[in-house]
Design an enzyme around this catalytic site. Structure first.
Site, PDB file in Angstrom:
ATOM      1  N   MET A 256       0.848  -1.185   0.000  1.00 21.16           N
ATOM      2  CA  MET A 256       0.000   0.000   0.000  1.00 21.16           C
ATOM      3  C   MET A 256       0.890   1.242   0.000  1.00 21.16           C
ATOM      4  SD  MET A 256      -1.330   0.276   3.952  1.00 21.16           S
ATOM      5  CE  MET A 256      -1.791   2.005   3.695  1.00 21.16           C
ATOM      6  N   CYS A 257       0.248   2.418  -0.029  1.00 23.48           N
ATOM      7  CA  CYS A 257       0.985   3.677  -0.004  1.00 23.48           C
ATOM      8  C   CYS A 257       0.014   4.781   0.371  1.00 23.48           C
ATOM      9  CB  CYS A 257       1.644   3.940  -1.362  1.00 23.48           C
ATOM     10  SG  CYS A 257       0.467   3.936  -2.740  1.00 23.48           S
ATOM     11  N   GLY A 258       0.071   5.925  -0.308  1.00 26.34           N
ATOM     12  CA  GLY A 258      -0.848   7.005  -0.025  1.00 26.34           C
ATOM     13  C   GLY A 258      -2.144   6.901  -0.797  1.00 26.34           C
TER      14      GLY A 258
END
Length: 305
Positions: A256-258
């Site tokens: 995941m990330c932003g």
């Protein structure tokens, strides 16, 4: 195993010269974080691009009904957009971004999730420029010079390659996320720990309880992916050791990330290192921070619940 392949600048140029049965089409998918003030589409139109490139706008080819950025479109929307740009299912697509493996992995992954068979990620555009390969610099007035087509894919791997908020929330609520999955977050460490603000105003920083930091910069070498699986694995292992992260190869992995863009970078790096069963949390931190109760927002490096 990644749904798409890496290709060096030299190999791309050679492929474009020798391939006669199918079209080899570069795709510029440059996208910048909203706080940079830069515009990838404008740069494509006004500054430079690989010859005959098409611009793939991840701010447009997405689920416009979602409040969260960059969520995957449905198959019908994908087919319509690919048709508007003039692609054919037989095309060999070479994806790049001007930054160098920042937003391009997200584009390549999107193409592959919806069944395009020949997708390559250029490793990478700055290297292509350094090696003196040709560019177009005359201004463009359209995102594509291809004739609109009737692109039709019948394959959608979303359910196999994507984790939903609902699935993730059940795991966190039950306290099972860390026990059942490796979860890695590609954002910079200060955002993960909650010590730095998110680039989107008003969005809380922090992380999902049970997740671990794996900044996307840690898996790249000056914007380049390791082309050797053993070196890719060693790079990851070195990071895990230095950052005191745990990894259990017997568990599936979530990246995941932003907003689901740089999360694909670490997903790609994990897969290139031979790690299987890696899915992307498409909504990523933006969706989690806006939907989950604040008690499910962790700070620092310790698990909070």
């Amino acid at each position: 195993m990644s749904l798409y392949k890496l290709i060096s600048p030299k190999a791309f140029v050679e492929l474009a010269k020798k391939e006669t049965a199918r079209r080899v089409i570069p795709i510029d998918s440059t996208w910048y974080m909203p706080n940079t003030g830069k515009n990838g589409k404008k740069e494509f139109m006004d500054i430079e691009r690989i010859a005959n490139a098409v611009y793939f706008d991840i701010d447009d080819i997405k689920d416009h009904n979602s409040q969260f950025p960059h969520m995957l479109p449905n198959l019908n929307t994908f087919n319509v957009k690919m048709s508007e740009l003039g692609f054919l299912p037989s095309d060999i697509l070479i994806v790049y971004d001007r930054i160098g493996n920042f937003s391009a992995p997200r584009c390549a992954w999107t193409l592959a999730v919806f069944g395009h068979q020949s997708v390559y990620l250029l490793n990478n555009f700055p290297a292509y420029k350094r090696q003196g390969f040709p560019l177009e610099t005359s201004p463009r007035t359209t995102l594509s010079t291809l004739t609109p087509s009737h692109y039709e894919s019948f394959q959608d791997l979303t359910s196999k390659d994507v984790v939903t908020y609902e699935e993730l929330f059940k795991l966190v609520e039950a306290g099972d996320l860390q026990r059942k999955f490796n979860v890695f977050d590609a954002r910079a460490l200060p955002r993960f720990t909650g010590d730095a603000p998110e680039p989107r105003p008003g969005l809380a920083s922090g992380h999902i309880p049970g997740s671990q930091p794996l900044p996307f910069t840690a898996v790249l070498n000056d914007g380049l992916f390791e082309d050797d699986p053993e070196r890719a694995l060693q790079k990851l292992q070195n990071y895990f050791s230095e950052a005191k992260c745990t990894f259990d190869n017997s568990k599936p992995t979530i990246a995941m990330c932003g907003t689901g863009v740089t999360g694909v970078i670490i997903k790609t790096a994990l897969e290139r290192a031979g790690i299987h069963n890696v899915r992307l949390y498409d909504g990523s931190w933006t969706e989690w921070a806006l939907r989950a109760d604040s008690k499910y927002v962790a700070k620092g490096r310790e698990r909070q619940i």
